[in-house]
Design a protein around this motif. Structure first.
Motif, mmCIF file in Angstrom:
data_model
loop_
_atom_site.group_PDB
_atom_site.id
_atom_site.type_symbol
_atom_site.label_atom_id
_atom_site.label_comp_id
_atom_site.label_asym_id
_atom_site.label_seq_id
_atom_site.Cartn_x
_atom_site.Cartn_y
_atom_site.Cartn_z
ATOM 1 N N UNK A 117 9.878 -0.564 -11.748
ATOM 2 C CA UNK A 117 8.630 0.079 -10.478
ATOM 3 C C UNK A 117 7.486 0.197 -10.856
ATOM 4 N N UNK A 118 7.669 0.026 -13.039
ATOM 5 C CA UNK A 118 6.268 0.174 -13.008
ATOM 6 C C UNK A 118 5.587 -0.785 -13.349
ATOM 7 N N UNK A 119 6.252 -2.000 -13.253
ATOM 8 C CA UNK A 119 5.455 -3.804 -13.457
ATOM 9 C C UNK A 119 5.187 -4.265 -11.937
ATOM 10 N N UNK A 120 5.524 -3.846 -10.963
ATOM 11 C CA UNK A 120 5.694 -3.816 -9.919
ATOM 12 C C UNK A 120 4.494 -3.199 -9.226
ATOM 13 N N UNK A 121 3.774 -1.984 -10.246
ATOM 14 C CA UNK A 121 3.214 -0.751 -9.595
ATOM 15 C C UNK A 121 1.486 -1.385 -10.538
ATOM 16 N N UNK A 122 1.351 -2.160 -11.712
ATOM 17 C CA UNK A 122 0.064 -3.154 -12.056
ATOM 18 C C UNK A 122 0.001 -4.068 -11.330
ATOM 19 N N UNK A 123 0.865 -4.769 -10.847
ATOM 20 C CA UNK A 123 0.934 -6.113 -9.884
ATOM 21 C C UNK A 123 -0.291 -5.591 -8.891
ATOM 22 N N UNK A 134 0.634 -0.903 0.229
ATOM 23 C CA UNK A 134 -0.213 0.246 0.018
ATOM 24 C C UNK A 134 0.435 1.205 -0.315
ATOM 25 N N UNK A 135 2.214 1.192 0.463
ATOM 26 C CA UNK A 135 2.961 2.485 0.594
ATOM 27 C C UNK A 135 3.584 2.470 -1.050
ATOM 28 N N UNK A 136 3.586 1.379 -1.500
ATOM 29 C CA UNK A 136 4.678 1.183 -2.476
ATOM 30 C C UNK A 136 2.748 2.199 -3.540
ATOM 31 N N UNK A 137 2.368 1.498 -3.130
ATOM 32 C CA UNK A 137 0.967 2.270 -4.226
ATOM 33 C C UNK A 137 0.922 3.737 -4.624
ATOM 34 N N UNK A 138 0.889 4.438 -3.265
ATOM 35 C CA UNK A 138 0.630 5.936 -2.929
ATOM 36 C C UNK A 138 1.686 6.482 -2.956
ATOM 37 N N UNK A 139 3.134 6.029 -2.877
ATOM 38 C CA UNK A 139 4.360 6.846 -4.084
ATOM 39 C C UNK A 139 4.615 6.999 -5.186
ATOM 40 N N UNK A 140 3.528 5.834 -5.666
ATOM 41 C CA UNK A 140 3.944 5.209 -7.594
ATOM 42 C C UNK A 140 2.573 5.909 -7.570
ATOM 43 N N UNK A 141 1.655 6.824 -7.458
ATOM 44 C CA UNK A 141 0.599 7.250 -7.526
ATOM 45 C C UNK A 141 0.793 8.700 -7.848
ATOM 46 N N UNK A 142 1.656 8.973 -6.418
ATOM 47 C CA UNK A 142 2.125 10.178 -6.485
ATOM 48 C C UNK A 142 3.465 10.836 -7.177
ATOM 49 N N UNK A 143 4.365 9.709 -7.190
ATOM 50 C CA UNK A 143 5.701 10.203 -7.502
ATOM 51 C C UNK A 143 6.233 11.117 -6.188
ATOM 52 N N UNK A 144 6.010 11.012 -5.328
ATOM 53 C CA UNK A 144 5.895 12.239 -4.115
ATOM 54 C C UNK A 144 5.973 11.756 -2.851
#
Length: 300
Positions: free
Chosen positions: A61-67, A7-17
């Motif tokens: 990171x792009x691959x993990x974001x989709x997964x 969940x932490x990773x998804x939040x950073x991936x969404x905001x890039x911040x």
């Protein structure tokens, strides 16, 4: 790997911040940064490219974001499903039905469940006599039943939803077919078609009525269920005294006539005592609310 890290990773991936992601998650930014580093160390790969001005996803990171999006959606769906099951709003209910209840009462009950509990599926076992339904409730092959009281055994609870008058079923060419109203005494010398199960609640009611009228019915033929019983009557093999809901099951060659002195029989919702099943509780509550108790002893 913890779900929290995903969940932490998804939040950073969404905001890039990292700062905005920390605000969204309501956590301190250093704790978020540490969690992402833990995740990268566990995977042995960099998920973000970090500079003083921007944060971008690496190819990994792009691959993990989709997964992760797929994983978190599945987790959320599972959590929601478990909660709905726990609240009695989702699942399968196996319902036994006696005789013509499939035609006379099931449509209303099924419609109520569809409207109020749309994620609940019904599995119907029709034309079951009371003893068989009680056995099914006790053995766990049924969750609920619509049966004719009394129940077999002390561990079955009942809620009366209807009381039906007993009526006469005869073939169209029977001598009583032309009579609009018949009395039990008129059946003294008639062959009867009755249910084969001697514990049948309808059989018991018919025997009581006939004894009160001064005779014992001549049991000529027996049937395992209502459909067969009515077919035998239509074939002219005997008469039958049955609940008034048989009118909802039209059959060529069959005539239904009033029997004012025959009494009536109850129809009740049944479930096993002590069942810890929120779904059974939810459906039972729905039916209880929809059907007004007919006596002060409607709930037992």
């Amino acid at each position: 790997m913890e779900l929290r890290h995903l969940r932490y990773f998804a939040a950073v991936a969404d905001t890039c911040h990292f700062g905005r992601a920390a605000q969204r998650l309501h956590v301190a930014q250093p704790a978020l940064s540490y969690a992402i580093r833990q995740l990268e160390a566990e995977l042995d790969v960099s998920l973000f490219t970090r500079t003083t001005r921007q944060v971008t996803l690496t190819v990994a990171g792009e691959y993990l974001r989709a997964e992760v999006d797929r994983i978190l959606m599945s987790v959320d769906d599972a959590v929601e499903g478990v909660r709905r099951i726990g609240q009695g709003q989702r699942g399968l209910v196996r319902l036994g039905l006696t005789g013509t209840a499939a035609f006379s009462h099931l449509p209303r009950i099924a419609r109520l469940i569809k409207q109020e509990l749309p994620d609940v599926a019904l599995q119907i076992q029709a034309d079951m006599l009371t003893p068989d339904q009680c056995a099914g409730l006790r053995e766990g092959t049924l969750e609920l039943g619509l049966l004719r009281p009394p129940a077999v055994g002390d561990d079955i609870s009942l809620f009366t939803i209807d009381r039906e008058p007993l009526v006469l079923a005869v073939s169209v060419d029977h001598r009583l077919a032309a009579e609009p109203v018949v009395s039990l005494a008129d059946l003294r010398n008639e062959p009867f078609v009755m249910y084969s199960n001697r514990d049948s609640a309808v059989n018991s009611a018919v025997l009581r009525g006939c004894r009160h009228a001064g005779f014992a019915p001549q049991r000529e033929h027996e049937a395992p269920g209502t459909a067969v019983l009515l077919a035998l009557v239509a074939a002219g093999l005997g008469v039958a005294v049955v609940p008034g809901s048989v009118r909802s099951l039209p059959l060529d060659g069959l005539v239904i006539r009033e029997l004012p002195d025959a009494g009536d029989v109850e129809l009740a919702l049944a479930w096993r005592n002590g069942t810890d099943n929120p779904l059974v509780d939810a459906v039972t509550h729905l039916v209880k609310t929809a059907f007004t108790p007919l006596t002060s002893e409607g709930i037992r």
